[in-house]
Design an enzyme around this catalytic site. Structure first.
Site, PDB file in Angstrom:
ATOM      1  N   ASP A  99      65.254  78.535  -9.204  1.00  0.00           N
ATOM      2  CA  ASP A  99      63.800  78.576  -9.393  1.00  0.00           C
ATOM      3  C   ASP A  99      63.228  77.205  -9.044  1.00  0.00           C
ATOM      4  O   ASP A  99      63.213  76.280  -9.876  1.00  0.00           O
ATOM      5  CB  ASP A  99      63.444  78.977 -10.831  1.00  0.00           C
ATOM      6  CG  ASP A  99      63.730  80.454 -11.123  1.00  0.00           C
ATOM      7  OD1 ASP A  99      64.601  81.030 -10.436  1.00  0.00           O
ATOM      8  OD2 ASP A  99      63.093  81.021 -12.028  1.00  0.00           O
ATOM      9  N   LYS A 173      56.763  82.971  -8.287  1.00  0.00           N
ATOM     10  CA  LYS A 173      56.796  82.923  -9.762  1.00  0.00           C
ATOM     11  C   LYS A 173      55.572  82.161 -10.251  1.00  0.00           C
ATOM     12  O   LYS A 173      55.184  81.145  -9.659  1.00  0.00           O
ATOM     13  CB  LYS A 173      58.105  82.254 -10.181  1.00  0.00           C
ATOM     14  CG  LYS A 173      58.215  81.889 -11.648  1.00  0.00           C
ATOM     15  CD  LYS A 173      59.599  81.316 -11.961  1.00  0.00           C
ATOM     16  CE  LYS A 173      59.670  80.706 -13.338  1.00  0.00           C
ATOM     17  NZ  LYS A 173      60.975  80.097 -13.649  1.00  0.00           N
ATOM     18  N   LYS A 207      57.670  87.113 -10.085  1.00  0.00           N
ATOM     19  CA  LYS A 207      58.197  86.876 -11.441  1.00  0.00           C
ATOM     20  C   LYS A 207      57.053  86.345 -12.288  1.00  0.00           C
ATOM     21  O   LYS A 207      56.462  85.309 -11.966  1.00  0.00           O
ATOM     22  CB  LYS A 207      59.344  85.869 -11.397  1.00  0.00           C
ATOM     23  CG  LYS A 207      59.820  85.425 -12.792  1.00  0.00           C
ATOM     24  CD  LYS A 207      61.052  84.539 -12.715  1.00  0.00           C
ATOM     25  CE  LYS A 207      61.355  83.883 -14.066  1.00  0.00           C
ATOM     26  NZ  LYS A 207      62.573  83.046 -14.031  1.00  0.00           N
TER      27      LYS A 207
HETATM   28  O1  LIG Z   1      60.333  80.096 -16.513  1.00  0.00           O
HETATM   29  C1  LIG Z   1      59.870  80.531 -17.544  1.00  0.00           C
HETATM   30  C2  LIG Z   1      58.972  79.801 -18.425  1.00  0.00           C
HETATM   31  O2  LIG Z   1      59.492  78.566 -18.759  1.00  0.00           O
HETATM   32  C3  LIG Z   1      58.762  80.588 -19.642  1.00  0.00           C
HETATM   33  O3  LIG Z   1      57.581  80.179 -20.214  1.00  0.00           O
HETATM   34  P1  LIG Z   1      57.333  80.419 -21.768  1.00  0.00           P
HETATM   35  O4  LIG Z   1      58.105  79.337 -22.450  1.00  0.00           O
HETATM   36  O5  LIG Z   1      55.846  80.263 -21.922  1.00  0.00           O
HETATM   37  O6  LIG Z   1      57.840  81.760 -22.123  1.00  0.00           O
END
Ligand SMILES: O=C[C@H](O)COP(=O)(O)O
Length: 247
Positions: A99, A173, A207
């Site tokens: 990512d 994403k 994503k």
């Molecule tokens: O890649 C995913 C994010 O870091 C997730 O974000 P979050 O901590 O707001 O769920």
């Protein structure tokens, strides 16, 4: 709905960010990996220095959980060389998904060729090793027009440089989960933002990441058409799924 196979269960805090010692933070990571194994999530998303640990645990458990890590996180403003070095190390350590944070500030400054080049080279490296590649555009740092433009740029770069059978291996994403708006409000996978991305990413998958917290929100994202959900609340989402199916 079985949401588990959409979930990239995410823990990306450093020890300092979590206000923990290194050992305590590693314990949190171990728990997250175990939780992903126990719940059969699609993927565990951790920092690059934890990929080897995840690989060992997953192999030992004979689990199908895949491993993702972040590249040039969270700002995406390293050089192309930085990105590729970090990605190569992650591949060597056993990551399945890369990512990358795209240099969204360079994009905003109009450095479009440099951004295209990082998308070409970063994607080429990942696909050459049979990895899934995702480009984090950090929607909260962009206005709607920029979200459309950057999503479209990534799509066009992939279409121009890779074969049709590879399109579904390259995601756009939404968020790192770490960006704060100037007002201090975290902003990520909102319904209008994800719709905008989906309308402009096809045939590339999306994503949704950043702020997805409940089973209902996860289902809503899936119904919109996202193929993965990055979330630090995977367990709560999975629990919601269980309690939902009880009624
Ligand atoms: O890649 C995913 C994010 O870091 C997730 O974000 P979050 O901590 O707001 O769920």
């Amino acid at each position: 709905m079985n949401v588990k196979q959409y979930l990239d269960s995410t823990y990306l805090k450093t020890a300092a960010q979590a206000n923990l010692s290194e050992n305590e933070n590693t314990e949190v990571v171990i728990n997250c990996i175990q939780e992903a194994i126990d719940n059969d999530f699609k993927l565990i998303m951790i920092r690059p220095d934890k990929v080897v640990l995840a690989k060992k645990m997953i192999q030992k458990a004979n689990s199908k959980v895949t491993i993702g890590t972040v590249i040039d996180f969270p700002l995406g403003n390293g050089t192309l060389e930085d990105k590729l070095v970090e990605a190569k190390q992650a591949i060597e350590n056993g990551a399945d998904d890369l990512d990358y944070v795209v240099d969204y500030e360079a994009f905003k400054r109009g450095e479009v060729d440099a951004v295209k080049e990082q998308v070409v080279q970063g994607t080429k490296l990942g696909l050459a090793h049979n990895k899934i590649v995702k480009w984090i555009i950090e929607v909260a740092a962009l206005d709607n027009h920029q979200i459309v433009q950057l999503t479209t740029l990534i799509k066009n770069v992939v279409i121009a440089n890779f074969s049709e059978k590879e399109y579904d291996k390259v995601f756009v994403k939404s968020s790192t989960g770490f960006y704060k708006t100037p007002e201090g409000v975290p902003n990520g996978a909102t319904v209008p933002t994800i719709k905008l991305m989906l309308e402009n990413s096809f045939p590339l998958p999306v994503k949704a990441a950043g702020g997805v917290r409940t089973y209902e929100e996860a289902v809503e994202m899936i119904q919109l058409g996202v193929k993965r959900i990055g979330t630090s609340a995977a367990k709560a989402i999975a629990n919601g799924e269980i309690s939902n199916s009880d009624y």
